[in-house]
Design an enzyme around this catalytic site. Structure first.
Site, PDB file in Angstrom:
ATOM      1  N   HIS A 126       4.509  -8.656  -3.762  1.00 29.10           N
ATOM      2  CA  HIS A 126       4.548  -8.271  -5.167  1.00 29.10           C
ATOM      3  C   HIS A 126       5.958  -8.336  -5.740  1.00 29.10           C
ATOM      4  CE1 HIS A 126       0.383  -6.247  -5.749  1.00 29.10           C
ATOM      5  NE2 HIS A 126       0.323  -7.208  -4.841  1.00 29.10           N
ATOM      6  N   HIS A 162      -4.387 -11.777   3.070  1.00 27.72           N
ATOM      7  CA  HIS A 162      -5.544 -10.928   3.329  1.00 27.72           C
ATOM      8  C   HIS A 162      -6.001 -10.967   4.782  1.00 27.72           C
ATOM      9  CE1 HIS A 162      -6.697 -11.097  -1.232  1.00 27.72           C
ATOM     10  NE2 HIS A 162      -5.566 -10.466  -0.991  1.00 27.72           N
TER      11      HIS A 162
END
Length: 726
Positions: A96, A264
């Protein structure tokens, strides 16, 4: 006497905590110059003599990496680690941090450690990353100024992956911290978090119409909504958003699938509770929260009661291990929509054997369904993405290689060229997205430089042609991601040679002559150096004609890039659509020309006074696009005088609108039009701050100061991308 329980404060108060109107609220059409003061050195506690590269050399890098790997499994009671491993949290923090980067203006990204400050530290999509940074604090405290927060955040992500079995592509340091919020970055026009996406699309049905320069689809998101477009699951529609947002980070389909899957493969989503009862984000929380946010009053408030995205569950069976489990789960099951405990949409397998499910993060005796976001489902519902996913599933080694390279690109894209890299783990290979430039092996004496200057000035090219070519070559530099600039002479390559703002016909004439001069030299000199030297020589001569004998410095050493070294598609994003310094707009825009000028000025790294002096000098030198006379307030065009400011501030002239972005300067006595001007010209006489600079340079005692300040700013622009000189 004040009988209330709270006495009146006897000193001035409220200015920093109570909402009051600032100048821009009182006069919203006033030009806001704050973007040019974004990183005032007064906020930096390190001082002007601090050299980060030198401090980093003192770092025990291997010890730091080992400490970070130990941190991954050192679960803290105040914020317990999922499965006893902080890897997923640290990777999300690094992701992020880097993921805000966008290619259109090079802003965002991990390069400044801006995740520590608002608005990023309080974005909904960054929920609970405040805990990740706080977990890192003991490491930062130990190594101090030898490692910036910006570098540490990315390195923590790398070490998280390595601790879980991935061989990363490498790590380069060199990111220097900022010390206050970058409040002037445009993150979108919405006034609320996670407003519906149509707010930033010209046409909601055309997902490529996303407002430039934005990459994220909603205010407060890094990329896309995990539940689907506007929170409505539709994997094919989500695929359009995924493709667009990753494209605006210069990622292709293969890199996009690799990053989605690799991100993920580890960790989990958190949504085991009621998101509506969470406390305020860090910027809005009470002082008792110690700078943290999103406090959960339910249960423990963490561990099994953690609420972050609202989705709940892991993607794979082994969330603390790098493997190919993501594709095994995604491709080998049927999926159905369900709601998480927090009420968020997520995809779960219709049937899965109990032993194939991931163990609960905090209860080893419990297994839960894995989950997929709408973006994950896009990896198999979109035909192009599915083709890539199937290849990765069949060839895990290839997937690992592609991911490692894509992760390195994601986390290093905004660090700039390889010459800025620090540290022993920096890869030696040249990658095309690093905008490589070949090194040169020559030097030039002062006598040789002077001889070249004479050749250039006597080449038949005008001073204006030399100055404009040098300027156009250098003006592409962006301090946001350290791309562009004169080094490499890419102005002679596609796509730059054909950009409208570079006046291709004039440019080719100059390049042909410089190539001819180059071919006749006894010593090899790059075209990049000749381009800059031509402009430098012309400025120096214009200064002498103004009566100021000054030497404009020149540092050789630029190389000439080739087409093979140039990602033409990526460089297309650097094309100028305006240049206030050359008084040019490609077409009319919703944003005023002077505001566009501020944006370009900030990217080039110039201050407000430097912007002012360069504008005045460029007008006096007659460098306008197409040779227009707008703003050329002088009878001595081509001479480096302060006439622009003298006549701009002269009350013997009046200003009169004469069309879109055009004004007439009228002699009060004769009533005749003396000059014409644009908004960019006249803002230096109308805006109170800019007028103060204009008056300064118009003073009789500042004629020489004007020339010297212009030359200093010119040298700064020409050398902005010379990291070897820093």
């Amino acid at each position: 006497m004040n009988d209330s329980k709270k006495g009146k404060c006897p000193v001035m108060h409220g200015a920093n905590t109570v909402k009051q109107k600032d100048i821009m609220e009182w006069w919203p059409k006033s030009l806001n110059l704050d973007i040019l003061h974004q990183h005032d050195t007064k906020t930096n506690p390190l001082g002007k003599d601090f050299n980060y590269a030198e401090e980093f050399k003192k770092l025990d890098f291997e010890a730091l990496k080992n400490d970070l790997k130990e941190l991954m499994t050192d679960s803290q009671e105040w914020w317990p680690a999922d499965w006893g491993h902080y890897g997923g949290l640290m990777i999300r923090m690094a992701w992020h941090s880097a993921g805000t980067y966008r290619i259109a203006d090079g802003r965002g990204g991990s390069n400044t450690g801006n995740q520590r400050f608002a608005p990023l530290n309080s974005w909904p999509d960054n929920a609970n990353l405040d805990k990740a940074r706080r977990l890192l604090w003991p490491v930062k405290k130990k190594y101090g100024n030898k490692i910036s927060w910006a570098d540490l955040i990315i390195l923590a992500g790398n070490m998280a992956y390595e601790s879980m079995g991935l061989k990363t592509f490498g790590f380069a340091a060199g990111r220097e911290d900022i010390w206050h919020p970058e409040k002037d970055i445009y993150w979108g026009s919405e006034k609320e978090w996670l407003a519906e996406t149509h707010n930033r699309y010209e046409d909601d049905k055309n997902r490529e119409s996303l407002d430039n320069p934005l990459a994220a689809v909603q205010m407060g998101l890094i990329y896309v909504n995990p539940e689907g477009v506007d929170g409505k699951p539709d994997p094919l529609k989500t695929a359009q958003d995924v493709r667009m947002t990753f494209k605006r980070m210069a990622m292709n389909d293969e890199e996009t699938v690799a990053l989605t899957a690799g991100g993920h493969t580890v960790g989990k989503c958190h949504g085991n509770g009621d998101a509506s009862i969470l406390g305020p984000s860090p910027e809005g929380a009470d002082v008792s929260e110690r700078g943290l946010g999103w406090s959960n009053p339910k249960g423990k408030g963490n561990a099994e009661d953690t609420v972050t995205s609202g989705l709940e569950g892991a993607w794979t069976k082994n969330p603390t291990q790098w493997d190919n489990g993501y594709f095994e789960v995604l491709l080998n099951h049927e999926w159905e929509l369900k709601k998480s405990p927090a009420g968020a949409w997520q995809w779960e397998p219709i049937y899965m054997k109990e032993e194939d499910k991931p163990v609960d993060a905090f209860n080893p005796n419990k297994r839960n369904n894995p989950i997929m976001t709408d973006a994950d489902m896009a990896m198999i519902k979109d035909p192009a993405y599915r083709k890539v996913s199937e290849r990765f599933y069949k060839d895990p080694e290839y997937f690992t290689e592609v991911f490692a390279r894509a992760w390195f690109k994601l986390t290093h894209r905004d660090l700039g060229p390889k010459s800025r890299y620090l540290g022993p783990d920096a890869p030696k290979v040249d990658l095309i997205w690093q905008d490589p430039v070949p090194s040169v092996d020559y030097s030039l004496s002062d006598a040789e430089i002077d001889d070249l200057k004479e050749q250039l000035l006597n080449s038949g090219l005008s001073r204006t042609e030399l100055i404009n070519t040098a300027w156009d070559s250098a003006r592409t530099f962006r301090g946001s991601d350290f791309r562009g600039g004169a080094n490499g002479a890419r102005i002679r390559l596609a796509p730059q040679k054909d950009w409208e703002g570079n006046e291709p016909k004039r440019l080719q004439k100059v390049l042909d002559k410089l190539t001819e001069i180059q071919s006749g030299l006894a010593k090899k000199v790059s075209l990049a150096d000749l381009i800059v030297l031509g402009g430098t020589a012309a400025v120096e001569k214009a200064a002498r004609e103004a009566g100021v004998k000054i030497k404009v410095s020149f540092s050789p050493g630029r190389g000439d890039a080739t087409d093979e070294m140039t990602d033409a598609e990526s460089f297309a994003e650097l094309e100028p659509i305006h240049d206030g310094y050359r008084n040019w707009l490609k077409k009319d825009y919703d944003v005023n020309a002077e505001e566009l000028m501020l944006d370009r000025t900030q990217l080039m790294g110039l201050t407000a006074p430097e912007m002012t002096v360069v504008i005045g000098g460029m007008r006096a030198l007659g460098t306008n696009y197409g040779g227009t006379k707008h703003g050329v307030f002088t009878e001595n065009e081509g001479v480096l005088t302060n006439d622009f400011f003298v006549n701009l501030t002269d009350m013997n002239y009046s200003w009169k609108p004469a069309g879109d972005n055009l004004y007439e300067i009228i002699d009060r006595k004769s009533g005749k039009t003396k000059w014409t001007a644009t908004r960019v010209d006249l803002v230096f006489g109308s805006n109170s701050v800019l007028r103060s600079y204009a008056e300064f340079y118009a003073q009789d005692d500042n004629k020489e100061r004007f020339v010297r300040d212009f030359v200093s700013a010119w040298e700064k622009v020409m050398n902005a991308d010379r990291f070897d000189l820093k």
